[in-house]
Design an enzyme around this catalytic site. Sequence first.
Site, PDB file in Angstrom:
ATOM      1  N   LYS A 373       0.816  -1.209   0.000  1.00  0.00           N
ATOM      2  CA  LYS A 373       0.000   0.000   0.000  1.00  0.00           C
ATOM      3  C   LYS A 373       0.851   1.260   0.000  1.00  0.00           C
ATOM      4  CE  LYS A 373      -4.308  -1.904   1.792  1.00  0.00           C
ATOM      5  NZ  LYS A 373      -5.326  -1.889   2.865  1.00  0.00           N
ATOM      6  N   ARG A 408      -3.117  -9.537   5.868  1.00  0.00           N
ATOM      7  CA  ARG A 408      -3.574  -9.728   4.490  1.00  0.00           C
ATOM      8  C   ARG A 408      -2.424  -9.306   3.571  1.00  0.00           C
ATOM      9  NH1 ARG A 408      -6.463  -6.991   0.336  1.00  0.00           N
ATOM     10  NH2 ARG A 408      -7.997  -8.346  -0.692  1.00  0.00           N
TER      11      ARG A 408
END
Length: 431
Positions: A373, A408
């Site tokens: 991210k 995740r």
Amino acid sequence: MIFIALGANLPSREGAPRETLRRAISALASRGLKITARSRTYITEPVPRSRQPWYANQVIAVETRLPPHGVLQLLLDVEHLFGRERSERNAARTLDLDLIAYEREIIDTPDLIVPHPRMHERAFVLAPLSDIAPEWRHPVTGETVVAMLARTDRANVRALRPIPQLMGIVNVTPDSFSDGGRFDQAEVAVAHARALMDDGADILDIGGESTRPGSRPVDPDTEWQRIGPVIEALAVEARERFRLLSVDTRHASTMARALTAGATMINDISALDDPASRELLAGHDVPIVLMHMQGDPQTMQNNPCYTDVVSQVRTELDFKCQRAIKAGIDASRLWLDPGLGFGKTLEHNLALLDATPQLRTLGYPVLIGASRKSLVRGVDREVPPPQRLGGSVAAAIASAQRGADALRVHDVAETRQALAVWSAVEGQAIG
């Protein structure tokens, strides 16, 4: 109390020894044993000392109506499932399951001796047993676990730090921020999911709608056309390999189809905002991830604003949990995700990751999703998502350090290996 000792020092088809123990516990639970406590995992030198690989060891407490020999047969069946072939004594093994105590019973038969005849001298059994039952007394000698452990050779016995479960990402989309288009064909996505299981994923998260900043919503029928064949192809295999099969969706109709097709977990970025989703899931016994998001994917990164991001996210997640519980969903099935990157600035993301312990005080498992991210780009160089492996692994270790229950991730093998080394270095030497 009934105690089972687990050990392994060879890889099985389900992974390294430590991973094998995790899957074996799932296998025991799937066969009706109720797991009431589990110790930390330990790494221990072989006894007697040899050139064999070191062992991973653990002890669990269980409840069952099976008699002792029934438990023994169940353990033998699970050993065989993981490739154990009983040969000479003290040989290396993919999995070793021993019934070391059954209530206060004393059993001495050709195929079963309980309590285990050598447990009083084995630190690799007593150390994990002391985690869950330090004052349990040996039915024959009357000694406590702590007293027996104090007399053993505890050199080269090390308790490992717990490792979060790994949720492997399978984006069956043409436009996901990191790997859009790579796995948008069902057969390619299925192959990728199988590779993630081989790499050590505990959960497969199958998604058919990109929720990157600025993305447009996808209708449920299109979403299902993408993920339906993947879930149907993986459902049986995931169950047989003791993995959760998660569907990443915010649509009640997709959840219903996925559960019918064999999905065993729901991951909803909207935290069940749709009453139809809450009503549906009240009737299913599956884990559910409730994620925090400010706004929606199209607008969430326009101007994220909080007065106190940790307090506000914690409060909002608590509200979403209470709402789900009032709808009939059992609290034990709920997981939380603070939603890094979903309506957050860099500082918000860092603060929430650091606040993982505060989120866990709500009483639910916490899932952290930082993989590839913008957090990585924000603290280092401007590079595309596939080149953010180092930062993603660093975020995974930081999350584990703070007690995250699950991560995740895109890069399962690399994350698993880094966490394994971190766990050993940060572990506790017993000797």
